[in-house]
Design an enzyme around this catalytic site. Structure first.
Site, PDB file in Angstrom:
ATOM      1  CG  ASP A   1      -2.218   2.653   6.170  1.00  0.00           C
ATOM      2  OD1 ASP A   1      -2.668   2.152   5.124  1.00  0.00           O
ATOM      3  OD2 ASP A   1      -2.479   3.803   6.539  1.00  0.00           O
TER       4      ASP A   1
ATOM      5  CG  ASP B   1      -1.641   1.212   1.499  1.00  0.00           C
ATOM      6  OD1 ASP B   1      -2.447   1.597   0.644  1.00  0.00           O
ATOM      7  OD2 ASP B   1      -1.414   1.863   2.556  1.00  0.00           O
TER       8      ASP B   1
ATOM      9  CG  ASP C   1      -1.699   7.728   0.126  1.00  0.00           C
ATOM     10  OD1 ASP C   1      -1.249   8.875   0.087  1.00  0.00           O
ATOM     11  OD2 ASP C   1      -2.107   7.115  -0.885  1.00  0.00           O
TER      12      ASP C   1
HETATM   13  O1  LIG Z   1      -5.963   7.811  -1.446  1.00  0.00           O
HETATM   14  C1  LIG Z   1      -6.295   7.111  -0.462  1.00  0.00           C
HETATM   15  O2  LIG Z   1      -7.451   6.992  -0.083  1.00  0.00           O
HETATM   16  C2  LIG Z   1      -5.218   6.384   0.319  1.00  0.00           C
HETATM   17  O3  LIG Z   1      -4.730   5.345  -0.419  1.00  0.00           O
HETATM   18  P1  LIG Z   1      -3.905   4.076   0.126  1.00  0.00           P
HETATM   19  O4  LIG Z   1      -3.822   4.090   1.608  1.00  0.00           O
HETATM   20  O5  LIG Z   1      -4.714   2.931  -0.433  1.00  0.00           O
HETATM   21  O6  LIG Z   1      -2.551   4.232  -0.536  1.00  0.00           O
HETATM   22 MG   LIG Z   2      -2.953   3.247   3.269  1.00  0.00          MG
END
Ligand SMILES: O=C(O)COP(=O)(O)O
Ligand SMILES: [Mg+2]
Length: 231
Positions: free
Chosen positions: A185, A15, A17
């Site tokens: 996360d 992942d 973010d």
């Molecule tokens: O853009 C978001 O909602 C965050 O994305 P991610 O945690 O799946 O990388």
């Molecule tokens: Mg994430």
């Protein structure tokens, strides 16, 4: 501490973010600039990081709608289509400008990615962030080279917590989900992994909708990707 036998895995899905990059600063900036382009009461609302942390993770559409509803649910509902469309256009415009400027790679990420790469594991990034933003951010932070593919929130029909992007990633890597570790996360990542049949490793430092990550159903939780160990 996480311990997987080396022979149990062929691939890793990571992942973005909250797992590899702390992007809350980018989100805050893009949202604040978006609101400045909208009428009152949205125009003067101040966006705080702890609010964004609770709303992030389910893609940009969800983030924008959650923020507008938080500021003024009645008005956001009444003007939903027009308001959302101008908010979305403004957000896209501003996100391109701020992408990567207010964010940083978490400690231990490069060591963790290096270790998996050295083991010859196939590696794909699956994020709910739009693909173009994700690719720019990974390149900007020196992380693009680890991944053979980036599957963003707009790449397939449904986003995490749906298993679709994970199953798509496995297909592209020509690996089976049961031998592909999902590293994330949040409960989005864990639910998508469970539904796809992937083992799941969570990091303790990201954004789990403001909830403790230890309460999420996962195979292991680490404080740093550098803490990953083979059994
Ligand atoms: O853009 C978001 O909602 C965050 O994305 P991610 O945690 O799946 O990388
Ligand atoms: Mg994430």
């Amino acid at each position: 501490m996480s311990c997987w036998p080396r022979t149990a895995l062929d691939a890793v899905i990571v992942d973005l973010d909250g797992t590899m990059v702390d992007t809350l600063g980018d989100f805050v900036q893009a949202l604040q600039r978006m609101l400045a382009d909208l009428p009152e009461p949205f125009h003067t609302f101040t966006v705080h990081q702890d609010l964004v942390e609770k709303m992030v993770g389910k893609g940009s559409e969800h983030l924008i709608k959650s923020l507008l509803a938080h500021i003024d649910s009645a008005q956001a509902a009444m003007e939903s289509v027009a308001l959302y469309e101008s908010a979305w256009a403004a957000y896209q415009r501003h996100y391109v400008e701020v992408n990567g400027l207010y964010s940083k790679v978490y400690p231990g990420v490069v060591r963790g990615l290096d270790a998996w790469k050295q083991q010859g594991l196939k590696m794909v990034c699956v994020t709910n962030k739009p693909t173009a933003f994700a690719k720019t951010l990974l390149a900007d932070k020196g992380l693009a080279g680890y991944f053979s593919l980036v599957v963003g929130g707009d790449a397939v029909e449904r986003k995490k917590p749906d298993p679709m992007p994970l199953l798509f990633a496995c297909e592209q890597m020509d690996v089976v989900p049961a031998r592909t570790l999902m590293v994330g996360d949040s409960s989005n990542d864990a639910q998508a992994a469970r539904a796809a049949g992937c083992p799941v490793l969570l990091v303790s430092y990201g954004y789990n909708h403001g909830q403790p990550v230890h309460a999420v159903d996962a195979d292991a939780v680490v404080d740093s990707l550098a803490d990953f160990r083979w059994a």
